[in-house]
Enzyme design. Structure first.
Site, PDB file in Angstrom:
ATOM      1  N   ASP A 147      36.104  37.387  37.803  1.00 12.44           N
ATOM      2  CA  ASP A 147      37.088  37.887  38.883  1.00 12.44           C
ATOM      3  C   ASP A 147      36.957  39.276  38.583  1.00 12.44           C
ATOM      4  OD1 ASP A 147      39.186  39.025  40.387  1.00 12.44           O
ATOM      5  OD2 ASP A 147      40.432  37.496  39.630  1.00 12.44           O
ATOM      6  N   ASP A 165      32.602  45.901  47.080  1.00 12.77           N
ATOM      7  CA  ASP A 165      31.894  45.241  48.239  1.00 12.77           C
ATOM      8  C   ASP A 165      32.406  43.959  48.298  1.00 12.77           C
ATOM      9  OD1 ASP A 165      29.973  44.674  50.168  1.00 12.77           O
ATOM     10  OD2 ASP A 165      28.358  44.294  48.932  1.00 12.77           O
ATOM     11  N   PRO A 172      38.877  34.794  48.883  1.00 12.77           N
ATOM     12  CA  PRO A 172      38.946  35.056  47.544  1.00 12.77           C
ATOM     13  C   PRO A 172      38.842  36.588  47.244  1.00 12.77           C
ATOM     14  CG  PRO A 172      36.699  34.234  48.227  1.00 12.77           C
ATOM     15  CD  PRO A 172      37.497  33.981  49.261  1.00 12.77           C
TER      16      PRO A 172
END
Ligand code: AG3
Length: 594
Positions: A147, A165, A172
């Site tokens: 993450d 990006d 998510p």
């Protein structure tokens, strides 16, 4: 819609917007829809675009035009930097396109890419190898599957640029679009570093770029919007929003870009330093000048023993709308048809509300628009309407996202009077004062006395602008109504009168999208507006009764998960004419969430 059969052909239609879409003919399904555990992935092939990566029904890239996006997001920050970048962090970017462009810069020593979804990396590498173009074999490249919001915390001060990006702020990537994430991005940057984030289609996702812009503006030292258009991101102008650590970076960006581009000798197809001079200047200017709202608060001196009737006040509210060129929404809401001492009348207007109550011989009016407000016209009209000689005015910028000291500087307290010479117009007949800047600890101290507890006024108003609130709480009529009717009375100890009124008429307007709520109180009113666009709420609570201000502020911040608040305490129903004294008892302070 996704994949659809049209005759004997297969088409794909994007599933991003409820009401508009685009599609193309599919020649082959390369990877049928696969649940990666984070999102649904599909790789399609089309004659026109080549292979196409689709996540959760949204086109992420096509082989045909991916260069436009990847060149802009990678080269714009790298060429703008005052000195060559050595370490770049990419968050997301699992297809490898951003890393590919970054690694073309020969001073780069290290590119770290934190991608949450390993399946994206593996399948793009296998089925769209031209996107990553060998980066996985580059010794400078380092892939972390994890993450980004967590990986970045371990990178304090290490990066020259952070490129985000990500997918859109649904699914998510949601956690990559909030202020605490942007704070950790700033921490990860070296001095004079740049971050850049994809912030969506400017027209079709009208809240995205402004929302990120506001958050980046507050977190970083400077902010820019970079615009381009490609084919795959439906809807024309698409945005990247950039932030810099250091004030001069963007001012010099244009010059640096031209110089650095020439020196680097990198051949680009879409990026050019010639078009970076003022990336999207008008949009940027609009955001800079824009404020959420503006309010004029007036304690109007009623002549003689004049007590405006309900009908007269209703007419005031209708005609005020005309004077400020706003449409009324619905009928006025009143706490008591007698409209006696301290009773409230509220009229929603198209962007917010105006309201009235009387204490003794003071008509206390608030005229608030979530747009610009013709203050002189509003004051002129009200003084004239009530046949009043003068009014004490507080002119407040609302939701300005500014530093507390600037909000204070832009808050004016003065006395206004009707011009005696002509039929219309007002004069400011006192000096202009500013509110007193205090620490929240002063207001929160047990021995703090509210203005009416010091016989300065009949009532007081607590005004709060609470920033960085939780989207799900403030975008929902039921949750805001619950706060006003249950949470707030509990925290304040004030008795609610009747049911809360929580319409969502503002939803129709981009800038003011979000509910409003009126909760009348036995001895006052609580009127607030909620902005889904700016993740902010504006609250005005007028009360004749004292209550624990700290509890109310903290309760609202906790309930809406707001991070910071700018608050004013304003004496209402003034019992003094001394404007210096009034200013000295009008307080401004900020509160941070602990
Ligand atoms: N990431 C940004 C995709 C944005 C699509 N959203 C949209 N059209 N509103 C793309 C990943 C490419 N490396």
């Amino acid at each position: 819609m996704g994949l659809v059969k049209k005759g004997n052909k297969l088409w794909f239609f994007e599933d991003l917007y409820r009401d508009v879409t685009y599609g193309f003919e599919v020649s082959r399904v390369v990877v049928p829809e696969t649940d990666t555990g984070f999102q649904k992935l599909m790789i399609l092939e089309s004659d026109r675009f080549g292979r196409v990566l689709v996540l959760d029904g949204i086109v992420q890239l096509t082989e045909e035009d991916e260069g436009i996006y990847h060149e802009w997001i990678a080269h714009w920050p790298l060429f703008a930097l005052p000195k060559p970048a050595e370490h770049v962090l990419i968050i997301g970017g699992g297809d490898g396109g951003v890393a590919r462009e970054v690694l073309r810069h020969k001073y780069i020593k290290k590119v770290t890419m934190a991608e949450i979804d390993k399946v994206v990396v593996d399948l793009c590498r296998e089925h769209m190898p031209s996107i990553s173009a060998g980066i996985f074999d580059d010794p400078r490249f380092d892939l972390i599957i994890g993450d980004g919001a967590e990986v970045i915390r371990a990178m304090k001060g290490k990066c020259d640029a952070v490129m985000i990006d990500s997918t859109d702020p649904i699914g998510p990537a949601k956690s990559l679009f909030n202020t605490s994430f942007y704070e950790s991005v700033k921490d990860a940057l070296k001095e004079d570093g740049i971050t850049i984030h994809q912030t969506g289609a400017l027209i079709l996702q009208p809240f995205e770029a402004p929302g990120s812009w506001r958050q980046i503006e507050r977190t970083f030292d400077d902010v820019r919007v970079v615009q381009f258009a490609n084919v795959s991101y439906h809807g024309g102008p698409f945005s990247l929003t950039a932030g810099s650590k250091g004030k001069r970076v963007f001012r010099d960006a244009d010059r640096n870009a031209k110089k650095n581009y020439k020196k680097a000798g990198i051949k680009t197809s879409w990026y050019s330093p010639e078009i970076t001079a003022y990336p999207y200047p008008e949009f940027q200017k609009r955001l800079e000048l824009d404020k959420y709202g503006e309010e004029i608060v007036m304690d109007i001196e009623l002549p003689g023993r004049k007590r405006p009737t309900l009908n007269q006040v209703k007419k005031w509210s209708r005609d005020t709308c005309k004077a400020i060129k706003m449409l009324a929404y619905g009928e006025p809401i009143v706490s008591n048809p007698e409209l006696g001492e301290g009773d409230t009348l509220v009229q929603y207007i198209e962007t917010s509300a105006i309201n009235y109550r009387r204490f003794g011989d003071k008509a206390c009016a608030n005229i608030f628009t979530c747009a610009s407000l013709p203050v002189a016209e509003a004051t002129d009209f009200s003084l004239d309407y009530f046949g009043a000689g003068s009014a004490v005015c507080w002119h407040l910028p609302r939701g300005s996202f500014a530093e507390l000291k600037d909000v204070r500087k832009n808050t004016a307290i003065y006395k206004a009077a009707l011009k005696t010479t002509e039929a219309h117009g007002i004069d400011i007949v006192s000096q202009k004062y500013r509110p007193k800047l205090v620490e929240s600890a002063v207001v929160f101290a047990p021995d703090f006395r509210l203005p009416m507890e010091r016989s300065l006024s009949s009532a007081f108003e607590l005004i709060m602008d609470i920033y960085d609130c939780d989207y799900s709480r403030i975008s929902n009529c039921d949750t805001v109504a619950r706060w006003a009717s249950v949470e707030f009375p509990k925290a304040s100890g004030l008795a609610a009168l009747g049911e809360p009124d929580a319409p969502d008429f503002g939803h129709a307007k981009k800038k003011t999208a979000g509910p409003s709520v009126i909760q009348l109180l036995e001895r006052g009113s609580n009127i607030s507006h909620f902005s889904m666009n700016w993740l902010m709420i504006v609250v005005n609570i007028v009360s004749r009764e004292a209550y624990p201000v700290r509890k109310v502020i903290e309760n609202a911040m906790r309930y809406f998960r707001g991070k910071t608040a700018v608050c004013w305490i304003v004496p209402r129903g003034l019992k003094t004419h001394n404007i210096a004294d009034i200013a000295d008892n009008t307080l401004i302070f900020s509160v941070e969430q602990k």
